[in-house]
Each structure stands twice: as C-alpha cells, then as structure tokens.
Design an enzyme around this catalytic site. Structure first.
Site, PDB file in Angstrom:
ATOM      1  N   ARG A  33       0.820  -1.208   0.000  1.00 50.42           N
ATOM      2  CA  ARG A  33       0.000   0.000   0.000  1.00 50.42           C
ATOM      3  C   ARG A  33       0.862   1.271   0.000  1.00 50.42           C
ATOM      4  O   ARG A  33       0.541   2.263   0.654  1.00 50.42           O
ATOM      5  CB  ARG A  33      -0.975  -0.010   1.193  1.00 50.42           C
ATOM      6  CG  ARG A  33      -2.113  -1.011   1.009  1.00 50.42           C
ATOM      7  CD  ARG A  33      -3.077  -0.996   2.171  1.00 50.42           C
ATOM      8  NE  ARG A  33      -2.436  -1.507   3.372  1.00 50.42           N
ATOM      9  CZ  ARG A  33      -2.823  -1.238   4.616  1.00 50.42           C
ATOM     10  NH1 ARG A  33      -3.865  -0.462   4.813  1.00 50.42           N
ATOM     11  NH2 ARG A  33      -2.190  -1.754   5.645  1.00 50.42           N
ATOM     12  N   GLU A 542     -20.866  -1.462  18.978  1.00 50.94           N
ATOM     13  CA  GLU A 542     -19.968  -2.201  18.076  1.00 50.94           C
ATOM     14  C   GLU A 542     -18.470  -1.892  18.226  1.00 50.94           C
ATOM     15  O   GLU A 542     -17.721  -1.946  17.236  1.00 50.94           O
ATOM     16  CB  GLU A 542     -20.391  -1.992  16.599  1.00 50.94           C
ATOM     17  CG  GLU A 542     -21.836  -2.356  16.336  1.00 50.94           C
ATOM     18  CD  GLU A 542     -22.284  -2.096  14.885  1.00 50.94           C
ATOM     19  OE1 GLU A 542     -21.437  -2.103  13.983  1.00 50.94           O
ATOM     20  OE2 GLU A 542     -23.493  -1.898  14.674  1.00 50.94           O
ATOM     21  N   HIS A 752     -22.594  11.642   7.271  1.00 51.77           N
ATOM     22  CA  HIS A 752     -21.442  11.697   6.365  1.00 51.77           C
ATOM     23  C   HIS A 752     -20.710  13.022   6.465  1.00 51.77           C
ATOM     24  O   HIS A 752     -19.707  13.236   5.804  1.00 51.77           O
ATOM     25  CB  HIS A 752     -21.899  11.447   4.929  1.00 51.77           C
ATOM     26  CG  HIS A 752     -22.575  10.112   4.775  1.00 51.77           C
ATOM     27  ND1 HIS A 752     -23.927   9.981   4.728  1.00 51.77           N
ATOM     28  CD2 HIS A 752     -22.070   8.866   4.742  1.00 51.77           C
ATOM     29  CE1 HIS A 752     -24.225   8.696   4.631  1.00 51.77           C
ATOM     30  NE2 HIS A 752     -23.119   8.003   4.648  1.00 51.77           N
TER      31      HIS A 752
HETATM   32  N1  GLN Z   1     -24.648  -1.309  12.087  1.00 56.52           N
HETATM   33  C1  GLN Z   1     -23.662  -0.748  11.242  1.00 56.52           C
HETATM   34  C2  GLN Z   1     -23.081   0.501  11.877  1.00 56.52           C
HETATM   35  O1  GLN Z   1     -23.754   1.184  12.524  1.00 56.52           O
HETATM   36  C3  GLN Z   1     -24.226  -0.396   9.908  1.00 56.52           C
HETATM   37  C4  GLN Z   1     -23.157   0.129   8.996  1.00 56.52           C
HETATM   38  C5  GLN Z   1     -23.624   0.302   7.579  1.00 56.52           C
HETATM   39  O2  GLN Z   1     -24.795   0.416   7.322  1.00 56.52           O
HETATM   40  N2  GLN Z   1     -22.725   0.352   6.658  1.00 56.52           N
HETATM   41  O3  GLN Z   1     -21.949   0.842  11.719  1.00 56.52           O
END
Ligand code: GLN
Ligand code: ZN
Length: 812
Positions: A33, A542, A752
């Site tokens: 990379r 997450e 975004h």
């Molecule tokens: N559950 C995922 C998140 O919140 C969904 C990500 C996605 O839709 N690309 O990051």
C-alpha cells in the site's frame, strides 16, 4: 484533424497482437500500500507533491517490470499502463480539463489541474463539495462521477498518460495506456448543476471524442503501439441511456477515433495507436428490456474500425458462429477472472479459448475478464500456518487454491504459451492447475454434509413470518415504546483508544481478557451515554468490530481472512475482503455475550446487531463453485441460529444490516429478478425464525431505491432504516407508494458530514416524513452508523435528534 472519412475496407488485417497474453489492468495501490501511504502523507502536508510524484514513479516502474518478470511481453504493448493517483474516471476529467465550474479556479491558463487540484476535485474543499462517488459496475470499487454541462470545458489539456508511457519506455517497457472510453465516460457522467432541462452528458460526445483524438495523436507521436479504451457501459442496462443511444454514440465515437485516424498514417495529424476496446464486467449481449429488441454490443464493436476487442468470458458468453467484422480484429478472450481470487483450471480455460475459433476473429489472445484492480497483489504476501502461528494466517491448503493479481498474470502467460505452442508446451502447468482445482473440490470443509442436509430440508415456511399486524401488536405490548421512538444504526465512534487497543491485541501485545475488558468498558460508556441522551432503543456501539463483514467472517466456519489482501475501494481507501471458501456454519454464538451484557446494564430495550447474508457475500470474495444463492442461504442459516440465541438471551430487537442489497444487483435487467429472489430469500431465512414479539430491523445505506424498492418490502422487516437526510425524506413517499407499510426510520441526521444538525432541522425533516406516512410507523434515527464520527459531533447531534423527537411527539 482530417475530416475525410476513410472507408472501413481500408483497415488492414492487423498482425496478431498480445501473443504472450495480456491483463486489462493491475492494482495500483502497491503491494505494501505504498501509494496509499504516500498520498495520505501528502494530504497531511508531511510531504510535497514532488515527493509524491517521485514515489508514484518508482511504483509505476516497479509495477511494469514486475509484469514483465511475470511473463508479459515488454515490447508489444501487452503491459497495461493503468496507474492512477485516485481514480481512473477522475483521470479522464483531468485529461480533458472537464472540471466543474466550482473548481475552475484550480486550473491553470490551459485548463489543467495540478496534482493538488486533482485531489481537491476528488475530496472537496470547504463549501465546494467533491465529485459524487458511486460504485463501479458490479465491483466494490467507487469512481468519481463527472459533472458535465453544456459549458464544461472539454479538450485535451493534460498529457500525463503520454508522459507515463514515455517514462516506462525509457525504462525498457512499452506499455499500453489504459483509459476509460469516451462513451462510458459520458454514460457515467451526470448533468452539471444548472444544465438546461433535457441536457445529457452524451450531448457532448463530439467534444469528448475530439479531445480523445488529440490524446491518441499524442500517444502515437510518442510511439505507443496500443491504447486500451474501456467501454463497460455496453454490458449494463443501468446507465441512463438506451442501447440505441449507446450504439449511436459508439458508432460516432469510433468512426472518428478508429476510422478517421489510422495506425501508421503518414501524417502525424492522422495517426493513432492500435485500439483495444475492452468490455469488462458482463456480457456484451443482452436480452431486450421490456420486450424491446436484444442488445448486441459485440456486433456493435465488431463493426467499428478498432484493432482488438476484449470480452469478459467469466461473466459473459459469446456466439458460436462467425461475427462479421471480427475478421479484421484480435479477440482478447477474458478467461482469467479479474474480479475473484480463485486459481483457474487452465486446461478448461484453454478449451474455452479453443471454442472461439468459429467466431472468425483474425487472431485470438488470452486475457483477464476485467482489470486486476479488484484483487490483491500476491498470494505469496500471505502467511500460511496453523493456530500456533502468530498474526493473521491462512490455512496452508488455500495457498494452492488462490490466485491474486500476480498469480493471474502467470496464468495468462501460461495460457498464451499453450495457445501459441500447443498444450504439451505447458502440460505440467495445466496438470498442476487442474489438480489444485480438484483438491479444492474434495477438501474437508468445502462440502460439509450437515450444512448441505440442513439447506436441502428447508421449506417455504422457513422463509416466512406470521402476519405483520399480529407481530406489530405483540411487539407494541412487549416493547412499550413511545411514538416516534429514537434509536441509532449501531456503531458509536471508534475512538483512537479503541483502535489502539485492537491493534495491540492483533499484534499479541494485549491479552484477550484485557482487550475484552476494554471493549466492555466502552460498551458501558455507550449505554450510559444513550441513557443520558434519552434514546429509547439502545445499542452496544460495536466497539469490538473491526469491520461489519470481517468480524462475522472471523467467527464463521468456511471463511478465511488475509493479512495483506488489500483491494482499493476508492481513492486511498482499501479493504481486505474475507475469502468465503467452504460451507458456512457458526461454531459458536458470536454477538450474544455482547448484547446480553449490554442488556444487563439497562432497563431500556437493547437492539442486537448483525450483518445480513447479502452484505456478507457482497464484501467478501465468494466461492465460485456453487450458485451464490446457495451460499447466501448457508450464511442465512448461521445468522438464523445467532438470532435464535439472541432471542433466548432476552434480546427483543435484532437489526440485520443489508447496506449492499442494491450493490449486488446484476447489471442486466433480465438477471435481476432471480437475484432479488435469492437475496431477499436469504434475509428472510435469517430473520423469520423468531416469535411475533421479536422485532426485526434492517438498515440500508442509501436513499435511491429504484429497482430494489419492491425487494425492500419483500424483506418483511418490522422496521427499515434508510438514508434520507440529504434527499430530504424523498424516500418516504416512494416507499409508501410502493406499498411498504411497516416501521420506517428515515435518517434525520446526515452522518457523512461533521456538521451538527440543529433541533429545528431535525424537526423539519420529521415533519416532512410524517406528511406522507402514518406517524405511528415512523422511527427517529441517524442516516447510518456513527463509527467514523467523533464524540464532539455525535453527542450534540443526538441531543438535538432526541429533542426534536420529543417535541414532535407532543404535537401528534
Ligand atoms: N450497524 C452498522 C453501523 O452502525 C451499519 C453500517 C452500515 O450500514 N454500513 O456501523
Ligand atoms: Zn448505513
């Protein structure tokens, strides 16, 4: 430019070309990379653009000599010149000076962007939005969408391609510059803002073709024997132009480029290199749309005065009888898959090449189906070993089964030798490849009887839940949520601390227990934050996931993950798709402990979070030895078990993300129905094992549903969250009109951008949403996960989101 048209009959039969084989393109990010690092260092101001140019030059020269070392001819244009600093479509924008008005100040008097300006068009600056990014055909690569209006400057202003050709030749390799073709360039462009109603980028074809003609003249003058023009617009039904329009554009473009300019013309103003037109990613021939006539892009290209046509024989097929026009052309048979990582059975591929004799081409050459941009560099960069080997290791059996870019170049060269000298000349290589493919077919784990039996026993009932009304009533009673419930899409910011802990853990510097403890602390923090914010349905955030697909691949049987298998996704961004090589099953619960722990911290409902089967397939390299739908059902069954365990652990809501549902949609309309059937089926298989009171959510990352709108209803989720903030809720009435009547969470916070939306903005969006749909089915959530955002943006944004939801509730 000469305007006197030369009759097609004047085109001489070309000498056989690429007799040693060719590839349509090669990864440009570097085996380590290097380009990514160099580009990002330059963006960060740590290096100058001159230093970046020097690194890129080294990389290009290393690439062409590597391709020669692997077996491509150094003298005849077999080596592709397919470098790009960011994107090959943006490169055409730069070559033509076709820069949107807002970036015009970045160009010099000749209309040319310098390297810094080029990156600005790609990435934006301040108020000036970058070019939009979208998916490149059926790959995971994203290109920049040119904006073309009636006044967009278009002429040949940047000779970078010529300079790169000269640079390689001076180093001893005669390359074949690779450029997106003029028709595809315009077919993929969008009308610039302010263009008059009815204007289409293809209206500028003559100007674009004139600029390409100048580019071809310059390349001929520099001594380039060949140029490759990629025209994949011909294999898809999804561009905004009918086949008749595309055909007219191809005829007109290649009349100028192919017929009016000639190879070896005495006057430099009439001369061009030989042209190879490539049509990767699909079948040039397609059924008619809505009862219309069949489309034959092969006959179309064969009818032009180009010297060679490259066809994708992995995704597409060819007729058996002679094709008029091919008699003067070399046909490059794309038999080696440029878009997947499996080693080929070379004997079988030679059979395919042999079967093309009846087409009547002047010569046959061996090639890849697509550019190798879509596969990693080299299998030999992986580490093979067992559980005791530290780091990311691959099962040693895979070494023999895989072919990354470098291995594919060797495959092409071997086939070409077999074609030229007879099979005996490459007998050992053919036998070895057939043996490798055979060993994969019978290897343990590739076919797992228990998985097969379970899939074979599925019945329609396994794909269906009970009536929605009953489910909705049971869920309302169980969850007892307020109207306009608030939630998030799953991830919370992945902080530097989280990333650092994971990096240490991956390197073995942090013990499993310490890593898990750190992530649990993070979960507790995120739960507390959501409670403080007053969010109704909580997530765990997450933190433990490196990536929404890789995480599941690491926990499912049948998948492998690579250490170095990077593939460019866009710009400097690379992904490392897992390899789905065997029958898929779930050796143990994956997310249950995380969700159960989260639920133990709060009285609020907790939403379990899974990635759906279609997305797992879309973002992996998938096995090529069975229908994708069968593979999807295996993943669906593994997820079904996970959901059952979540349910058993008391989790009342499970979200199954399918952001890639639209991505895998076939390029040909005629193939889309079958795809939607199996993709929707695998999602339903995953989610329909639950009791009525368990609420299934899904999340899709986009707002333009188009061809998949019916499928979204077909998923039968209780709640669907979608991107909607930028499009100002456009999707809500569309979904309603398509008959969708279950829960919907149109995103009211555009994640975004770092901008914090005000309460008023969110309120306004909510009011728009409830205008076209029953407020009782509306959820309030951001557009997507928050993992790429920072807490100082996320917290105030969510505060405003909750405040707006509460205020709106009061007015219901
Ligand atoms: N559950 C995922 C998140 O919140 C969904 C990500 C996605 O839709 N690309 O990051
Ligand atoms: Zn999303």
């Amino acid at each position: 430019m000469s305007t006197s048209a030369t009759p097609a009959s004047a085109v001489p039969t070309p000498a056989p070309a690429f007799t040693g084989g060719t590839v349509l393109g090669y990864p440009r990010i570097g085996r380590r990379r290097e380009l990514k690092r160099a580009v990002e260092a330059c963006w960060a101001g740590r290096t100058t653009t001159d230093e970046l140019e020097a690194t890129a030059r080294d990389l290009r020269l290393a690439t062409v000599s590597r391709l020669v070392e692997l077996g491509l001819d150094a003298t005849d244009g077999s080596v592709p010149g397919s470098f790009s600093f960011y994107d090959q479509v943006l490169d055409v924008v730069a070559t033509l000076g076709a820069v949107p008005a807002r970036f015009a100040p970045l160009t010099d008097d000749a209309g040319r962007l310098d390297l810094a300006g080029y990156f600005t068009v790609a990435r934006g600056a301040g108020e000036d939005a970058p070019l939009e990014m979208t998916k490149w055909f059926d790959t995971n690569y994203h290109y920049l969408v040119p904006e073309i209006g009636p006044d967009t400057p278009i002429s040949f202003v940047d000779d970078r391609l010529v300079r790169e050709f000269v640079e390689a030749r001076e180093a001893g390799v005669v390359t074949r510059p690779v450029v997106v073709g003029p028709v595809t360039f315009l077919a993929l462009s969008k009308a610039a803002d302010g263009a008059p109603e009815g204007f289409r980028p293809l209206d500028r074809l003559d100007d674009v073709v004139a600029a390409y003609a100048d580019l071809l003249r310059a390349l001929a003058t520099a001594g380039a024997p060949w140029v490759q023009l990629d025209e994949p617009a011909l294999v898809t039904d999804s561009v905004d132009a009918s086949f008749d329009e595309l055909s007219a554009a191809v005829r007109s473009a290649y009349d100028v480029l192919g017929s009016q300019l000639r190879v070896g013309a005495a006057a430099a103003s009439d001369a061009r290199p030989a042209l190879l037109v490539a049509a990767p990613f699909g079948d040039l021939r397609g059924a008619g749309i809505d009862g219309g006539p069949a489309r034959d892009g092969l006959a179309l290209l064969a009818g032009t005065d180009v010297e060679a046509v490259a066809v994708d024989l992995v995704k597409g097929g060819l007729p058996t009888g002679p094709v008029p026009g091919l008699a003067t052309k070399t046909l490059v048979a794309g038999v080696i898959d440029g878009h997947n990582i499996w080693r080929a059975d070379l004997a079988a591929k030679l059979d395919v090449v042999d079967s093309l004799a009846g087409l009547g081409a002047a010569a046959l050459a061996v090639g890849t189906s697509t550019s190798l941009l879509h596969v990693p560099h080299d299998v030999e960069d992986e580490v093979f070993g067992g559980p005791e080997t530290p780091g990311t290791v691959l099962d040693p059996r895979l070494r023999d089964w895989l072919a990354f870019a470098d291995q594919k170049v060797v495959e092409v060269a071997t086939l070409a030798q077999g074609l030229a000298e007879g099979r005996e000349a490459v007998g050992d290589a053919l036998a070895a490849s057939s043996a490798a493919v055979a060993s994969r077919a019978t290897a343990e784990g590739v076919v797992v009887p228990a998985v097969r039996e379970r899939a074979a026993a599925l019945t329609a009932g396994d794909f269906a839940r009970g009536p929605y009304a009953e489910r909705a009533a049971a869920q309302a009673e169980r969850l007892n949520l307020p109207p306009l419930p608030t939630t998030t899409i799953g991830s919370f910011p992945q902080t530097p601390e989280i990333r650092r802990a994971r990096a240490q853990w991956t390197k073995g510097e942090l013990a499993d227990a310490d890593y898990t403890a750190a992530m649990r602390e993070e979960v507790a923090r995120v739960v507390k934050l959501q409670e403080d914010l007053g969010i109704d349905v909580l997530v765990h955030g997450e933190p433990e996931r490196n990536d929404m697909v890789q995480y599941f691949a690491e926990h499912l049987d049948g998948f492998a993950v690579t250490a170095n298998g990077w593939v460019q996704s866009y710009g400097s961004r690379c992904v490392r798709p897992p390899i789905l090589w065997g029958d898929v099953s779930r050796p143990a619960p994956i997310t249950v402990e995380w969700s159960a722990y989260t639920a133990s911290l709060t009285d609020k409902p907790v939403k379990g979070m899974l990635t759906g089967p279609v997305t797992i397939l879309a973002w992996s390299f998938v096995r090529d030895d069975q229908p994708l739908g069968d593979t999807a059902n295996q993943v669906g069954l593994a997820l079904r078990d996970e959901i059952a365990d979540l349910e058993a652990a008391g989790i009342g809501i499970v979200q199954v993300d399918e952001p890639a549902l639209r991505e895998l949609l076939p390029l040909r309309r005629a193939d889309q129905g079958a795809y939607l059937d199996w993709s929707v089926g695998s999602f339903r298989l995953a989610t329909s094992g639950v009791v009525p009171a368990t609420q299934i959510h899904t999340h899709l990352c986009y707002s333009e549903f188009g061809e998949v709108i019916g499928a979204i209803d077909g998923l039968d989720a209780d709640v669907t969250s979608v991107e909607a903030a930028r499009s100002r809720m456009e999707i809500v009435p569309e979904l309603h009109d398509a008959g969708y009547a279950r829960g919907i969470g149109p995103g009211v916070y555009d994640i975004h951008s770092p901008r914090v939306p005000s309460t008023e903005e969110v309120t306004e969006l909510l009011q728009l949403a409830v205008k076209s749909i029953d407020p009782r089915v509306v959820w309030v959530n951001p557009d997507c996960g928050l993992k790429t955002r920072r807490y100082d943006e996320t917290v105030p944004s969510l505060e405003n989101l909750v405040a707006a939801a509460k205020a709106a509730r009061a007015t219901l």
